[in-house]
Design an enzyme around this catalytic site. Structure first.
Site: not given
Lengths: 667, 667
Positions: B314, B349, B385-386, B414, B527
């Site tokens: 992303q 973001d 990630d994802n 994940e 985070k």
């Protein structure tokens, strides 16, 4: 990995399609008029909405029929749709799914409106989706969608915009023109064989045609058989099945009680097929002519009885094939033909076909022509003898080949062998199969076996036909003899199996003496001699059989296998199960005392909610065998079964007793 | 149906091959050195004997290795063979079966001899089989078989004939030259992905590199990370995993505690990848240089720690991709780029990639090159990630594509989402997967879930990696806080999962305050900010973690998932299970008190026979956490666990206590 222009963008995944046999290698089985429920796991990455559709068609039809699929619940990723198989033959289906940007937009817009965060750009996105759909649409829809897109772009007042964008008519119109550019299709087509209803529901009666003469010891004829038919029809059977009716070999003919040596006058086994008079397409001269056979078939049809013939692909040594087609049989180095054997046992009256023959194609065609011949005589049901001793590729070819021309044809596999072999025969095409039922006597083993047959994927291809006895199988349970023993097995077969059969008159006359204890052969078996039966014996089970078949014929609950549910009873000698009709309207509770010697009693517990019986009212259980009505209340009810009287109940459950408010006069 | 010349005579059926995922659509997973047991249902019509063989090869190899299959028991029709996957990469296997006329003849001859019915013709048949085999044989075997055929034909003395025909040497020679003219082969090839052992057995430690500076509030560097490594290694971990190390976006940067508005000096989320300094192949300038990263990786390797990087596909709005590849992102009608959202929530973001982009091929290649870049830096483990928010076809392509060059590469998915989505990701290539373990606290749900993962076909493709916490997941169970709570989750994760991981130092320092109750976000989450941790706190779980990892590293039983067996304990707060090493020599019994607040006790019942513990002798259970040794006897043993001390036992079972006869001096 080479990628085509589209497949990279096919974001929807389709998995786990049911119904399917071995992932689509074999067709599933249904009967005419069934509704087929197709399910699949369908999902995509991320949070976009998807749409899915089931495509189905009769095999050979050009056009697919599309049925939109519905999700089976949030988080399940399981989708389903149903369609009806209205005609005999084969159907195909497949599944499509796609990311649906319009549905996503619509879903998200509703959320935005609810949160008050809908912005002008959201309506612009919608307008673009509408405009794109208008390009895919035809006629009035096209121009209408285009107008609506313009409207979304032009409208300035928020409330009006919201109303326009969420208009139900618009939603429905958009669903008609989905963007399927990147549609995913299941990676294969799945097949369904649609059989006549009699494949699902049938009561079979087997008798030896030569044992039907009025005069004891005389060889029965088709005319005698014709006179026997009303007796069978009145008992309520649907299928009458005859062991082979062909000329019987003379060489190595078996004598009475399976004596390897026959005496003059011995009739031999009907399964030792073929003699000078002919083979599998000929009729034993003592039975009569083809015309007389046709008359028998005609009479059966008048009585609503289908006739099933026995197809036993093997040859007696004097079968014409043996001379005409030497290379269909295995030759031994000494020049003799290889007879059947299971060393050290020899079956010299039988020559098996050699399925590794160089001329296997010629042999396959000839064997197929045997079916074709009898189909031409109006026979559509075949009980196939020992199919597991013929090569699987032959059945894989011949059954679909025949059913292509004759989708009404049915094949019952007589294979009492290892489970995987029996299941494979069903997969490659057999419509019905004999089962291990003859040897399942205890509650636990009956429950486990019937659950495997009716509640697992096995049911998609394997249709059980439950027989308490056959000419080869006089079980040790039956050898105990007596009305209770035979009654128990009858009630079980007829209620556990939508398809069941008996070998008569041995069954109704409770024939139970074996040649020797420990074996399953009948003493003085009809397989090797003519028998004469006293059908009018006072103790015949004929009335009970007639009653049971009448109950089956008038209660849809007993006309299917899949709805069976077993219920708890503390007494292990009492087995208890329900079946219901597809619409749920007909609910039958069967309870059988498995102990032929003693009265057994106990409480039966019914899961009222699952059976949709209101817990707050009484319900009625009417014993269809006796006509007695019981008023029950709550899940637990006491039962007592005296096998000397009747070893079971077949109870029709009326789910609730009517009260005053159920009647017109109340209001 | 058109028939080729041979297929009609292929009499053997092959079905139900395992291991296989979705009938061979996807590879099964193994690790280097595993023995793979292949099974299949193999049978034929009739009573002929069959032979079967497993063919296996490393993908790309020309020659198949053949391993004869053995029947798994009479009547099962199930055959098996095993082979070893000795190298990384992909293997293929298939199965062949054929009717074996020689084996049939041999089997039947023995029966005939036993019954004294063997005849001259039987030996002639054998001679023909030998002669035919000699044609297939080479060299000496050929002439020898020919001679033996002649001998069988020429010998007149019965006893001699019998000896010759049943000679073991002859039997073995004949098995080398089977007649496979009509061999049946499985209708597809099945694949196996062979991963490094660390795919099966690994303990992960995640930490935020920027939180490692000695000085509180200062941004950590790779040099700081390097200094942190011994701390991690001494706890016995195998993998150290870093959240993204790339430049962080400035536009719409998140503030502390996920504030949509950041203040000057806020560091933002490492998952908002990309800024002027670069994107997925760049390093955050505050962390250091590529050289410093390489030094960190080198140091880790010296400590036998593998480094895992986070791959999050992303882009932050200021990621260079956004300008360079406008068409990889969705444009809205107002010209802006579509940010991530879950209406009405907005994540401005983050820009997701558009997997329906016209330039999807270009995008795929670029994303693949991100993996390639870090592989070139010696990184072989990627925590993705994802992955479920990226198109499945991308993973289906990219993972095998990378592993073709880098069979050592591992990918941890994940995806905390619906089960079918998680399973699909594993099927298409992910080597390990996060699980629902964080939310499984009760005995029944832990047992059900672990059984699904370890004892069903799921295990062929889905390798669980069990995490009690992650930076996103502070479960309500952990929020209760305290040593017992964290100890319970540690013991469960480390013994239920051969692969497990913790997010530290939050875990060992028992960080447990959420931003708000009902959510799972940490208060002052790393985070969104730099944290400084007091690693030397007296109450740190560090010693316990080190002990647990030491136990894992020295007990093979805990290095696999598949051997798990749950055992009965009347107390529902005590969960009890065993695991054992592949050779059975190492047996570990774990018992955990699931109640962090109270001492729980009860009897644990072990199935001694199944665990191969002699019932007639005592056995020893040594608690590897404390060193205490218990002498047990019989299946039922009492246990009491006080969570304030230690919430579990990890017991190594010594199956029998030695007695006098076990020692040399006895005899």
């Amino acid at each position: 990995m080479a990628l085509t222009e589209k497949e990279g963008r096919k974001r929807v995944v389709i998995e786990g399609i049911t119904p399917a046999v071995d992932d689509g290698r074999f067709p599933v089985k249904r009967t005419v008029g069934d509704r087929v429920q197709v399910e699949a796991d369908i999902f995509t990455d991320g949070h976009d909405a998807i749409s899915a559709t089931l495509l189905a068609r009769r095999e050979g039809a050009k056009k697919w029929i599309e049925i939109p699929m519905q999700t089976m619940g949030p988080g399940t990723d399981r989708w389903s749709a149903t369609f009806r198989v209205a005609e005999l033959g084969r159907y195909s289906f497949k599944v499509q799914g796609w990311v649906d940007h319009f549905v996503t937009w619509h879903r998200d817009l509703l959320k935005r409106i609810a949160a008050g965060t809908d912005a002008a750009v959201d309506y612009m996105i919608g307008a673009d989706l509408l405009a794109a759909a208008s390009e895919r649409a035809a006629g009035r829809d096209a121009s209408w969608l285009k107008e609506r897109a313009e409207l979304l772009r032009a409208t300035a007042i928020a409330t009006e915009l919201r109303t326009q964008a969420t208009d139900l008519k618009l939603f429905e119109a958009m669903l008609r023109y989905p963007d399927r550019r990147f549609v995913t299709e299941s990676d294969r087509e799945y097949s369904i064989v649609v059989d006549p209803v009699i494949a699902r529901f049938s009561a079979w009666y087997e008798f030896f045609p030569r044992s039907t003469a009025a005069e004891p010891g005389k060889h029965g004829t088709f005319a005698d058989c014709e006179r026997r038919l009303p007796y069978v029809a009145e008992m309520g059977f649907n299928v009458v099945y005859l062991p082979p009716i062909h000329p019987i070999g003379v060489n190595f003919r078996k004598g009475r009680n399976n004596n390897p040596v026959s005496k003059p006058g011995d009739y031999g086994s009907p399964w030792a097929i073929g003699a000078a008079e002919g083979g599998h397409k000929a009729i034993h001269p003592d039975l009569g002519t083809l015309e007389e056979f046709q008359s028998f078939v005609k009479k059966a049809k008048e009585l609503e009885l289908a006739v099933a013939l026995d197809i036993a692909f093997q040859a007696a040594p004097d079968h014409p094939y043996v001379k005409e087609h030497e290379n269909w049989f295995k030759k031994r180095p000494d020049g003799t033909v290889q007879y059947a054997e299971n060393p050290p046992k020899k079956y010299q009256d039988i020559y098996p076909f050699d399925f590794e023959s160089e001329d296997w194609k010629g042999m396959w065609e000839e064997l197929k022509s045997v079916f074709d011949y009898w189909l031409a005589q109006g026979i559509t049901i075949f009980r196939v003898d020992n199919p597991h001793t013929k090569a699987f590729p032959f059945w894989t070819w011949v059954i679909p080949e025949i059913k292509r021309e004759h989708p009404e044809a049915l094949f019952l596999a007589e294979a009492f062998t290892r489970p995987k072999v029996m299941y494979r025969l069903a997969k490659v095409g057999f419509s019905q199969s004999y089962t291990y039922f003859p040897w399942r006597n205890e509650k636990a083993e009956l429950t486990a076996y019937l659950t495997e047959l009716a509640q697992t994927p096995v049911r998609e291809f394997f249709r059980p036909n439950q027989w308490p006895n056959t000419p080869d199988i006089l079980t040790e349970f039956l050898q105990a003899g007596g009305r209770a023993v035979f009654g128990i097995r009858l009630l079980l077969a007829a209620t556990l199996g939508a398809n069941y059969g008996i070998y008569g008159p041995a069954f109704e006359l409770m024939e139970h003496e074996p040649v020797k204890r420990g074996g399953e052969e009948y003493l003085d078996s009809e397989k090797y001699e003519i028998r004469s039966w006293d059908l009018d014996r006072a103790d015949s089970l004929r009335p009970l059989i007639a009653r049971v078949n009448e109950i089956r014929n008038s209660n849809q609950a007993l006309q299917n296998d899949w709805s069976i549910k077993f219920h708890a009873c503390e007494n292990d000698q009492l087995i208890c199960y329900t079946k219901e009709s597809p619409d749920g309207g007909n609910l039958i509770l069967t309870i059988v005392n498995l102990d032929p010697d003693n009265t057994q009693s106990g409480f039966v517990t019914l899961p009222l909610e699952e059976l949709q019986i209101p817990a707050d009212r009484g319900y009625e259980a009417e014993d269809l065998l006796t006509g007695t009505r019981y008023l029950w209340n709550g899940p637990r009810n006491y039962l007592e079964l005296n096998p000397a009287k009747l070893p079971g109940h077949i109870l029709r459950i009326q789910r609730k007793l009517k009260v005053e408010t159920d009647f017109d006069y109340f209001l």
